[in-house]
Structure formats: structure tokens, C-alpha cells
Design a protein around this motif. Structure first.
Motif, PDB file in Angstrom:
ATOM      1  N   SER A 431     143.385 124.446 -17.423  1.00  0.00           N
ATOM      2  CA  SER A 431     143.361 123.459 -18.508  1.00  0.00           C
ATOM      3  C   SER A 431     144.739 122.840 -18.734  1.00  0.00           C
ATOM      4  N   SER A 432     145.801 123.652 -18.545  1.00  0.00           N
ATOM      5  CA  SER A 432     147.152 123.110 -18.717  1.00  0.00           C
ATOM      6  C   SER A 432     147.421 122.024 -17.680  1.00  0.00           C
ATOM      7  N   ASN A 433     147.017 122.247 -16.447  1.00  0.00           N
ATOM      8  CA  ASN A 433     147.208 121.251 -15.396  1.00  0.00           C
ATOM      9  C   ASN A 433     146.448 119.972 -15.712  1.00  0.00           C
ATOM     10  N   GLU A 434     145.209 120.164 -16.165  1.00  0.00           N
ATOM     11  CA  GLU A 434     144.417 118.995 -16.515  1.00  0.00           C
ATOM     12  C   GLU A 434     145.034 118.239 -17.690  1.00  0.00           C
ATOM     13  N   GLU A 435     145.565 119.017 -18.651  1.00  0.00           N
ATOM     14  CA  GLU A 435     146.184 118.385 -19.816  1.00  0.00           C
ATOM     15  C   GLU A 435     147.408 117.568 -19.409  1.00  0.00           C
ATOM     16  N   LEU A 436     148.227 118.103 -18.482  1.00  0.00           N
ATOM     17  CA  LEU A 436     149.413 117.379 -18.029  1.00  0.00           C
ATOM     18  C   LEU A 436     149.029 116.084 -17.315  1.00  0.00           C
ATOM     19  N   GLU A 437     147.965 116.159 -16.509  1.00  0.00           N
ATOM     20  CA  GLU A 437     147.535 114.963 -15.790  1.00  0.00           C
ATOM     21  C   GLU A 437     147.024 113.900 -16.754  1.00  0.00           C
ATOM     22  N   THR A 438     146.262 114.340 -17.719  1.00  0.00           N
ATOM     23  CA  THR A 438     145.715 113.371 -18.676  1.00  0.00           C
ATOM     24  C   THR A 438     146.772 112.837 -19.631  1.00  0.00           C
ATOM     25  N   THR A 439     147.789 113.696 -19.921  1.00  0.00           N
ATOM     26  CA  THR A 439     148.827 113.234 -20.863  1.00  0.00           C
ATOM     27  C   THR A 439     149.543 111.998 -20.329  1.00  0.00           C
ATOM     28  N   ASN A 440     149.840 112.004 -19.056  1.00  0.00           N
ATOM     29  CA  ASN A 440     150.517 110.862 -18.454  1.00  0.00           C
ATOM     30  C   ASN A 440     149.649 109.616 -18.538  1.00  0.00           C
TER      31      ASN A 440
END
Length: 618
Positions: A431-440
Motif C-alpha cells: 500500500s505504501s508503494n501504491e500511495e507513493l505512485e498515486t501521490t505524484n
């Protein structure tokens, strides 16, 4: 002497049953009491209680008493229903085999039962097959009785046989009637002591009727052990009417209790086999069984987990070393009823699972049962209840195993916890990886959204101003519509009031129905006619009210008016008022319309005066 139904006499019969295993309740009470009374009178005893005391002191009296009770009952086919059962159910199974048929009539006395068996087999097989396949051994300890069997019988002694049977199987010989010599070769008479002599073996049928009662319970056990040894695995034991085998149900099972036909249990439980072999006196045969029993006991004793065995009577019959230590079982507990022991409900209730095992004949397992150990730590046990089946499939007992699964449960708990932690960490990382991708992506889109937001806010302001103008005009229109609806509602209320006033004051029954024939108006006259108030019928189907009108006839008229076949209709029908009085009633139906179609029906009902009797008569 006292009456046959006296409690003292019943006590005497119970003593004979409990000490010698023989039930005389099937005998006629008056005849039985008379024979016992005659014997007690010969001894100078006044009542049954005194005679019971005499029996307890003089065991040899049993034989004399049985002779008195069974006097004049030795006969061909004695207890005919029992022999009929043997002929219909046992003999066909004996004939089904291909080999020889071996029968032993022990305690045969003057041979009537041995010859009865010979007649049955000869009738079933025919003389040639009978001589080729059948051997009947007839034995008794009384040589004089055997000589009588060899010599033949008087005509009076053959009276129980019909003329045809007597002529076919007996022939005159020196003033008596002997069994035909051509068939006599299949019947072998000989002296035999049931307590001392070896039994005849490989038997298909063993007849011992009203003989065991002359022996003590211990002697009966020895004799029955020899009978068990003597019979083939499919062999039958045929006893007398008073003999029950109350204490030997694990080695002989009843085929028909009423007729006293029993079947050999080929492989009884290990303890019963050991007892049988000891009683039969065959030490060389008992050694392997004893060795097998010792191995079973040692295996159970040294098992790595606690184990107990409960028999079918609910008694604790075995508790190994682990069970004694873990469950606190002392040596005195073995042999006691489980329900009387503390372990029956600690660490878990054992009685309900035991009942389920006996009922379903299947294994029951309780997992993770908590148990406080000697060091006050908590253990977890898997408790397994396993049915112990005899060779014939009867549940002889239940083995209960207590397996310590504490470490397994701890490891399982730790494994589950580690697995959960690993799954959680993986999910968090993903979820952290997905969150970083979506944050950008969100940051990039945010700038664009902020630019468009300003434009949207400007256009929204213009739209809101336009909507405000539209809402103001819509509000004016709604106010005018509301005024129109209020005026129509007032008009409808006036019309309803007017209609109720009209129908309420009418001297006729009036009902207003909607297109679905549900009642909308029901005046007082209608309530008086049919016994139903307005609040009981409004909203209900007129045809389901069950009033005194003929529903089929009136319903047809209403539907015709409603479907505009005709604007109105009228009919005179026979009806019954709420008081149960038959009347003639005029029913008129008028259609009402709302302009676009049928709007309902007005039904007017009038009670007509009865016709004059003269007119009716004419």
C-alpha cells in the motif's frame, strides 16, 4: 399354601432365576405354585419363604424341585412352537451347506428330542440324503434312560405323534415301537458326563433343553464354555423354555429369545475368550490368548498418552499409567461407575460424548480442551472417544484418549501470529508503494484542478444566479397549484359529507364499491341487515364478507354493471339476515363513472315483505 401371585412366591421365582439362570414366568402360575407347594409339603414346610431358606441351605434340592416342576413334560417335539421355528428357520440354513450335518442332543434322557431332530432332518432331506449327511449324537449320564431310547416306546408314549409320522418313522418290535432300523444308524446313543467328558466337536446344532438348570452357576459356565468350543462358527444352540443365558450374552447371542434359539459368537472379546478357555480346561489353547491379553495390557499401560476404557455398563475398566498420573485416578477407581468419579466431568464432561458414541457407533473428538496440570499450568488436550466393537459389531466399550497438544497449540498460535504479521507487513509495504505512485499523480493533477476550479467557480456563480431566478418562478407556480388542490380537496370533502348524509338517512342498505369491488361506503341500514359495522368492512372485498347474500349471483350482476354491459341492473334474491332470518331482498346495482371509465358501483339493498301464504300455496 398361599396364592400363586403372593410376593413370597415371586421372590422364590426370582431366586431361581438369579441363582440358576432359569425363568419360570412363562409357566402357568397355578400349576407351578401347586407343584412347588407339593414339594414343600413333603418337607413339612409351611410357606414359600421357608422353602426358599431350605433351598439356600440344601443346593441338592434344586434337582428335585426341577423334576417336580418339569414332571411329565418329556415328549416328542416338546414345546411344539419352538420345534416349528427350528424347522422353518434353522434347518434350511443347516441344509444350505454341502458337508455333513452334526447334531448333539445332550441330556437326551429317553431320546425323544434326538428322534425329534432326526424326524425334522429326514423330512427336509429325504431318507437317502439324511443317512448320507446327518449324524445325531444323543447322550445322557443315565444309562437306563439311554437303554429305553434304544429299546423303543409304548403306544401311549407316541401319542403326541400323528398316525402318519408314527407309521413312517417307527416300527413294531416286541410289543414296543422302535425307530426304524434303516434310519436308526444316523442316531448314536452314548453315556456322557457334561462336567467330566470332552465335548463332541464340529457341531452345527446343539440341543440341551432343561438340563443346565440342574447345575450351579459355576458349573453352567464351564458347560457353556465347552458348548462354545464344540459348535462351529455358524452353529446354533437350542435350549429349553426356562433357560435364558442371562450372563453369557457375549458368547451366545439370541436368534429368537422366545423360542430359546441362540447363535454362537465366533470370536468373543479377548477377556471372554480367556474366561471361556479357562473354563473349558484347555490350557494349551489358553496360552496364546493369555499372551495376547498381556501384550494388549502392556501396550495400553505404556502408551505415551493418557488412555482409559469404559465398558458398555458405564464402568471404568482400564486406566493406563499416564491416565492415572494426569487425571488423578487411583487403583480403587477401576471397576467403579464412571459417573461416580470426578474425572467424568474433569477436565471435560465425558458422559455426553460417550452417549453419542454408543448411539452413532462412530468416533467423537473434542479438540483443545483446557486442563490444569499438577504444576497448575494450563494444558490443552485432544480427547478422542473411539467405539470398541465386538466381532459381531456390538459396541462393547469406548476407549478414551487424552493427547497433550499444548506445545502444538502454542506453535500453531505463534505460527498464526507470525503469518498474520507477515501478511500485514506485506500489505503495508504494497500500500505504501501504491500511495507513493498515486501521490505524484495527485500532485500533478492538483495544479490542473486548481486552475480549472477558478473557472468552474466563476461559471457556478452565473448558474446559481440563473437557478435563483428559476426557483422564484417555480415557487409562484407551486403556490397557484397548491391553491387549486386545496379547492378540489374542499369540494371532495363536501361531496363525501353529502354522500354520507344521503346514504346514512336512507331506509335502504347502501354500499359504494370501487372498481376492485372493495367497500368504500357502508351505511347503517346495511350494517343492520348484515350484522357488520362500517369500520369492519371498509377496504375489504365485498364478495369476501360472507354476509347472507348469494355471492355468486350478486357478484355476477355487479361485474356486469361495472364492465358497462348495462348501466344498471336489479334482481330479487333469497338472503339471510344477521339474525339468521331468511328474507327476500331486492338488490339494485348502479355504475358510477369518473369520466374516463368505470369508477365503481352503488349497491342498494331492500328487504321485501314476505309473500302471502295463499299465494305461495297456489
Amino acid at each position: 399354601m398361599i396364592a400363586a401371585d403372593d410376593k413370597e412366591f415371586e421372590t422364590l421365582l426370582e431366586y431361581l432365576r438369579d441363582t440358576r439362570g432359569f425363568d419360570f414366568t412363562g409357566y402357568k402360575r397355578n400349576s407351578l405354585a401347586r407343584r412347588v407347594s407339593r414339594r414343600s409339603g413333603e418337607l413339612g414346610l409351611e410357606n414359600f419363604t421357608s422353602y426358599l431358606d431350605y433351598l439356600q441351605v440344601h443346593p441338592e434340592e434344586f434337582g428335585i424341585l426341577f423334576d417336580k416342576i418339569l414332571i411329565n413334560v418329556t415328549d416328542f417335539f416338546r414345546d411344539r412352537p419352538a420345534w416349528d421355528y427350528v424347522a422353518a428357520n434353522v434347518v434350511p440354513k443347516l441344509l444350505a451347506g454341502k458337508g455333513d450335518i452334526r447334531i448333539w442332543s445332550t441330556g437326551t434322557a429317553s431320546g425323544e428330542e434326538a428322534y425329534s431332530a432326526a424326524i425334522l432332518l429326514c423330512q427336509a432331506l429325504g431318507p437317502e440324503s439324511f443317512l448320507r449327511r446327518v449324524k445325531i449324537y444323543a447322550t445322557d449320564i443315565d444309562e437306563a434312560a439311554l437303554n429305553k431310547a434304544r429299546a423303543g416306546y409304548s403306544a401311549k408314549e407316541l401319542k403326541s405323534l400323528d398316525d402318519e409320522t408314527r407309521a413312517r418313522y417307527f416300527e413294531p418290535q416286541g410289543g414296543r415301537f422302535a425307530f426304524r432300523a434303516a434310519l436308526r444308524r444316523a442316531v448314536i446313543f452314548g453315556k456322557h458326563d457334561l462336567m467330566q467328558d470332552a465335548p463332541i466337536s464340529r457341531l452345527d446344532l446343539l440341543i440341551c433343553r432343561n438340563t443346565l438348570m440342574y447345575f450351579t452357576a459355576e458349573a453352567q459356565g464351564r458347560i457353556l464354555a465347552r458348548f462354545h468350543y464344540a459348535l462351529n462358527d455358524e452353529g446354533y444352540l437350542f435350549l429349553g423354555r426356562a433357560e435364558m443365558l442371562l450372563t453369557h450374552t457375549s458368547v451366545f447371542v439370541p436368534v429368537d429369545v422366545k423360542q430359546r434359539i441362540f447363535h454362537k459368537v465366533p470370536r468373543p472379546p479377548i477377556r471372554e475368550r480367556r474366561l471361556l478357555l479357562n473354563q473349558s480346561g484347555k490350557k494349551e489353547a489358553a496360552a496364546p490368548v493369555a499372551r495376547e491379553a498381556r501384550l494388549d495390557d502392556m501396550a495400553a499401560e505404556l502408551a505415551p498418552y493418557a488412555q482409559i476404557v469404559v465398558d458398555s455398563a458405564g464402568r471404568l475398566v482400564l486406566a493406563n499409567q499416564q491416565a492415572r498420573r494426569a487425571l488423578g485416578i487411583d487403583a480403587k477407581a477401576v471397576g467403579r461407575l464412571l459417573k461416580d468419579l470426578e474425572m467424568s466431568y474433569k477436565p471435560v464432561d465425558l458422559r455426553s460424548p460417550l452417549d453419542k458414541v454408543y448411539r452413532d457407533r462412530s468416533t467423537v473428538t473434542l479438540q483443545g480442551v483446557p486442563h490444569q496440570a499438577e504444576d497448575e499450568s494450563v494444558q490443552y488436550l485432544d480427547v478422542a472417544f473411539v467405539p470398541l466393537l465386538d466381532a459381531d459389531g456390538v459396541v462393547a466399550g469406548v476407549g478414551v484418549s487424552f493427547v497433550d497438544v499444548t506445545q502444538v497449540m502454542q506453535l500453531r498460535t505463534e505460527l498464526d501470529r507470525s503469518r498474520q504479521e507477515l501478511d500485514t507487513a506485506y500489505e503495508e509495504l504494497q500500500s505504501s508503494n501504491e500511495e507513493l505512485e498515486t501521490t505524484n499523480e495527485e500532485l500533478q493533477s492538483t495544479v490542473e484542478e486548481l486552475e480549472t476550479t477558478n473557472e468552474e467557480l466563476q461559471s457556478s456563480n452565473e448558474e446559481l444566479e440563473t437557478m435563483n431566478e428559476e426557483l422564484e418562478s417555480t415557487n409562484v407556480e407551486l403556490q397557484s397549484i397548491n391553491l387549486d388542490l386545496q379547492q378540489r380537496t374542499d369540494e371532495v370533502d363536501r361531496l363525501n359529507t353529502f354522500l354520507l348524509a344521503i346514504t346514512g338517512n336512507m331506509p335502504l342498505g347502501a354500499v359504494v364499491l370501487d372498481p376492485e369491488l372493495n367497500v368504500r361506503v357502508w351505511n347503517e341500514k346495511a350494517a343492520d341487515l348484515w350484522g357488520l359495522r362500517s369500520d369492519e368492512v371498509v377496504g375489504r372485498s365485498f364478495l369476501d364478507l360472507g354476509i347472507g347474500l348469494p355471492a355468486k349471483e350478486v357478484g355476477g350482476m355487479i361485474r356486469g354493471v361495472l364492465l358497462a354491459k348495462q348501466g344498471q341492473d336489479e334482481s330479487v334474491v333469497e338472503a339471510v339476515t344477521r339474525r339468521g332470518t331468511p328474507i327476500r331482498c331486492r338488490v339494485a346495482a348502479y355504475a358510477i363513472s369518473d369520466g374516463s371509465g368505470p369508477g365503481g358501483v352503488v349497491l342498494v339493498m331492500e328487504e321485501l315483505a314476505a309473500e302471502p301464504e295463499s299465494a305461495t300455496t297456489s
